[in-house]
Design an enzyme around this catalytic site. Structure first.
Site, PDB file in Angstrom:
ATOM      1  N   ASP A   1       6.675  -2.473  -9.195  1.00 41.16           N
ATOM      2  CA  ASP A   1       5.830  -2.435  -8.012  1.00 41.16           C
ATOM      3  C   ASP A   1       6.587  -1.645  -6.932  1.00 41.16           C
ATOM      4  O   ASP A   1       7.775  -1.340  -7.077  1.00 41.16           O
ATOM      5  CB  ASP A   1       5.482  -3.853  -7.537  1.00 41.16           C
ATOM      6  CG  ASP A   1       4.220  -3.861  -6.661  1.00 41.16           C
ATOM      7  OD1 ASP A   1       3.869  -2.792  -6.118  1.00 41.16           O
ATOM      8  OD2 ASP A   1       3.593  -4.922  -6.503  1.00 41.16           O
TER       9      ASP A   1
HETATM   10  C1  NOJ Z   1       2.109  -2.964  -3.803  1.00 40.66           C
HETATM   11  C2  NOJ Z   1       1.142  -3.873  -4.454  1.00 40.66           C
HETATM   12  O1  NOJ Z   1       1.762  -5.108  -4.735  1.00 40.66           O
HETATM   13  C3  NOJ Z   1       0.531  -3.340  -5.736  1.00 40.66           C
HETATM   14  O2  NOJ Z   1      -0.526  -4.181  -6.108  1.00 40.66           O
HETATM   15  C4  NOJ Z   1       0.075  -1.932  -5.558  1.00 40.66           C
HETATM   16  O3  NOJ Z   1      -0.493  -1.474  -6.768  1.00 40.66           O
HETATM   17  C5  NOJ Z   1       1.235  -1.078  -5.135  1.00 40.66           C
HETATM   18  N1  NOJ Z   1       1.765  -1.565  -3.868  1.00 40.66           N
HETATM   19  C6  NOJ Z   1       0.866   0.402  -4.988  1.00 40.66           C
HETATM   20  O4  NOJ Z   1       0.029   0.579  -3.909  1.00 40.66           O
END
Ligand code: NOJ
Length: 760
Positions: free
Chosen positions: A282
């Site tokens: 993530d």
């Molecule tokens: C953080 C989030 O937790 C995740 O769900 C998302 O896909 C990513 N950022 C990218 O934007």
């Protein structure tokens, strides 16, 4: 004949092998010509400059610099075909000339916005859910996106967690079915990607929804056994459905952050479930392992790679430190090659080596996106995603009824879009007021502030813009007094036949970084509801929310409650369709609605304890209960009303005993005893009475959504085998233990009938 089949099967296997070996040969050749830096570059993922909004390619663009240095494998956050084309051209001209994979948070629709995932799950309609992902894939692929950060399949038992809105609720079986449907919808059901199919990225792996106390990013404390039984099935089913990639989560599990957790990534996902794609972290999750207290960036990057992570989103840990780690013997070349190969394989499968511009077709961007057909479909979807929680008979309303539409959510288009809607059409979403005013005479009054705490409201409304848009000037709020707003609403209410109060949470109160400790309707809006009640007019509460809320007062005092979540592009129209009876609600909850926040975590599939206490009986000392609250939810899992009524006949089991390798049919006849056609979600639960480990009091193991015409009956059947009766035992083996099981059927988890089945 038999021989022919064998020969045919052998040929198919050979064809598969040769396709794989063709890919292997291609990637071997490619990697032979790549430098170490270029390989590490493939492991790097960045957000597009001007994340979400259109961006222009300039020489100063950080991503352009990285690309030219061969230090970028993928880009996410842009759906601008022109921009992405230019970036792709630069990628092809630089370094090893490898095309970029281009990702995006396409969560519930792309340009056409569908109901938020939690709302979608309440449809219990897998075909419908698959089709929403299919439409989203078509739109995303037309916008230059070949990789979507979806489905989000985190099971959550705690409504304080804002991200409960992004998933399919609290049940692992239902969550597993949804995960499969979404993967099939995005990727198609075969191994090939068509031009309008995109790769999924299942998230957040794993157990992110188990965040302690519902506080986002918080630690997760679960045993492996409970994780496997209660939380992991959706991730597993997504792997079985062929998901192309996974995103590791922010949380820790067993004291090791998920992003560097070898058990989760290599042992479970890859070895046990056979996943052969790549895993991306993530955003900044590698960097965050430093704050978790594991080591510096070099240490955590090396450990993440070795644990099975392949791509680094926004930490620059891999590009920044792996070369050094290799020189110091901290990681091996094989570690880097393995991750690089997995990413190249994904690009190969997506057809990007054959045609790097496959998904960058400006014609499709102009014709395949936000089409009238997709919008019409969004409206149909919305009909199945509104949960009627209470109705004293006031609904459906007659067209022509004079209604007073009031409340701060009534004209809020972006809250109809909901959290994680990256569509450029968010502000065009059909509002509740617009939808209602299309079918009946309606007045409008804002009615109240969102909440009394002005600073908090400003933070919630504009926090994101302040962070990401330098120089952003927030519009003034609370410019009219709360008393004046309420007075206008009350005056409109007095002149109307019925009041429709549109209240709840705006979309920035849900999703990431949006945990709450008080999950009631915000105070200012409660004041409005009380003032409306005092007018004596019937009040229909239309609830906009991304999480279960505590609705004790509202349940007692409102004439009807329609929970519409955030319904997306056609939300307001679809809600009006339900309010005025053009559509009959059929949605059922996939999360328990607590009576008070003190009950959390609250979930129907809980264990019994040694001193069980009935869900709806008051306090009794020395049993497992609260002094000041019932154990049971206000609205149980699986609950939702309709404008018609259903009667369940007696459940029948085809046999009361089942050999371990056999099967039994559980059936029930459901009759539509009302005057309207409807769709009913019939649910089957089990309870393993005695087992080698304690088992939940109920577990969903089957459901059918059936259409039943008024006055008609439908027989619904479920097949039970050892599979439905199995669980992960203390040794973590998936077993069905002979003995007695309760088999339950009902319209929700509370109102069930039970039979006993003995497994021999
Ligand atoms: C953080 C989030 O937790 C995740 O769900 C998302 O896909 C990513 N950022 C990218 O934007």
């Amino acid at each position: 004949m038999k021989r022919l089949i064998v020969v045919f099967a052998a040929l198919c296997v050979l064809a598969g092998c040769s396709q794989n070996s063709e890919m292997d040969r291609y990637i071997n050749r490619l990697m032979d010509g790549m430098t170490l830096e270029q390989k590490i570059g493939q492991l790097n993922l960045h957000s597009a400059s001007g994340f979400i909004s259109a961006a222009r390619v300039t020489e100063e663009d950080e991503n352009v610099k990285l690309l030219k240095a061969g230090e970028l494998g993928g880009l996410y956050g842009s759906g601008d075909v022109e921009y992405l084309r230019k970036i792709q051209e630069i990628a092809l001209e630089s370094g090893a000339g490898i095309p970029l994979i281009t990702g995006m948070d396409v969560i519930h629709g792309c340009e056409t916005v569908f109901p938020i995932p939690l709302a979608l799950s309440t449809s219990w309609n897998m075909e419908l859910i698959e089709k929403t992902a299919r439409v989203a894939a078509t739109e995303a692929s037309a916008k230059g996106i070949n990789w979507v950060f979806s489905p989000m399949v985190d099971i959550c038992r705690d409504a304080r967690w804002g991200r409960i809105a992004e998933g399919g609720g609290e049940d692992p079986f239902l969550g597993g079915e949804i995960a499969k449907a979404m993967v099939y919808g995005y990727q198609g059901r075969d191994a090939e990607y068509a031009d309008d199919e995109v790769m999924t990225c299942v998230k957040h792996y794993a157990l992110y929804g188990g965040a302690e106390a519902g506080r986002d990013y918080n630690s997760v404390f679960l045993s492996r056994q409970e994780a496997l039984n209660g939380y992991l099935r959706p991730y597993q089913q997504a792997a079985y459905a062929g998901a192309g990639s996974y995103m590791s989560s922010f949380n820790e599990f067993e004291g090791i952050p998920a992003t560097m957790n070898p058990y989760l990534m290599d042992e479970l996902l890859r070895k046990d479930w056979g996943f052969d794609g790549f895993i991306v972290s993530d955003a900044t999750a590698i960097l965050e392992e430093v704050a978790h207290g594991i080591g510096d960036l070099q240490e955590v990057s090396a450990r993440s790679l070795q644990a099975g992570l392949d791509m680094d989103m926004n930490s620059d840990g891999f590009v920044g430190t792996l070369k050094k780690s290799l020189a110091e013997g901290r990681v091996s070349e094989a570690d880097i090659d393995r991750a690089c190969r997995r990413i190249l394989e994904a690009k190969y499968k997506l057809g990007l080596f054959e045609d790097p511009f496959r998904y960058l077709n400006p014609d499709r961007a102009a014709t395949d996106v936000y089409t009238p057909e997709n919008l019409a479909f969004a409206r149909e979807v919305s009909h199945e995603c509104q949960v009627l929680l209470k109705n004293d008979g006031v609904l459906p309303l007659k067209k022509g009824t004079r209604v007073a539409v009031v409340g701060p959510l009534a004209k809020d288009a972006t809250s109809m879009a909901g959290m994680w809607a990256t569509s450029s059409h968010n502000s065009e979403c059909f509002t509740l007021f617009d939808g209602i005013a299309e079918v009946t005479p309606a007045t409008y009054a804002e009615g109240s502030w969102l909440m009394k705490d002005k600073d908090l409201e400003e933070g919630i409304r504009f926090g994101m813009m302040r962070m990401f848009m330098p120089g952003f000037k927030a519009p003034a709020i609370h410019t009219v007094s709360q008393q004046q707003l309420i007075a206008e609403a009350v005056s409109n209410a007095r002149r109307a036949d019925v009041v429709i109060a549109c209240v709840g949470e705006i979309s920035t109160m849900n999703g990431e970084g949006a945990s709450r400790t008080d999950i009631s309707i915000p105070d200012a809006q409660q004041e409005l509801l009380k003032a409306l009640k005092a007018t004596g007019k019937p009040v229909v509460m239309v609830l906009v929310t991304g999480r279960p809320l505590t609705l004790g007062w509202e349940e007692e005092n409102m004439n009807a409650i329609l929970n519409v979540w955030s319904q997306g592009s056609e939300g307001g129209r679809a809600v009006a369709d339900v309010l005025f009876g053009d559509a009959n609600p059929s949605a059922k909850l996939t999360t328990s609605f607590p009576r008070s926040v003190g009950q959390l975590p609250l979930y129907y599939n809980h264990k019994n304890t040694g001193r069980p206490h009935p869900d709806y009986e008051p306090y009794r000392k020395f049993t497992s209960c609260y002094m000041d609250e019932l154990n049971g939810p206000l609205y149980p899992f699986g609950y939702g009303l309709s404008y018609t009524t259903y009667e369940y006949g007696p459940m029948e089991l085809s046999a009361t005993e089942m050999p371990l390798g056999g099967s039994v049919t559980a059936s029930v006849t459901v009759s539509n005893t009302g005057s309207r056609d409807g769709d009913e979600v019939v649910q089957l639960y089990i309870h393993d009475i005695y087992a080698s480990s304690t088992r939940p009091v109920q577990e969903l193991k089957g459901f059918r959504k059936v259409h039943i015409a008024a006055g008609e009956s439908v027989k619904v059947e479920f097949t039970l085998t050892a599979e439905e009766l199995s669980f992960y035992n203390h040794e973590l083996d998936w077993v069905c233990e002979p003995g007695e099981f309760e088999i339950m059927i009902g319209p929700n988890c509370r109102d069930i009938q039970t039979s006993i089945l003995t497994v021999l």
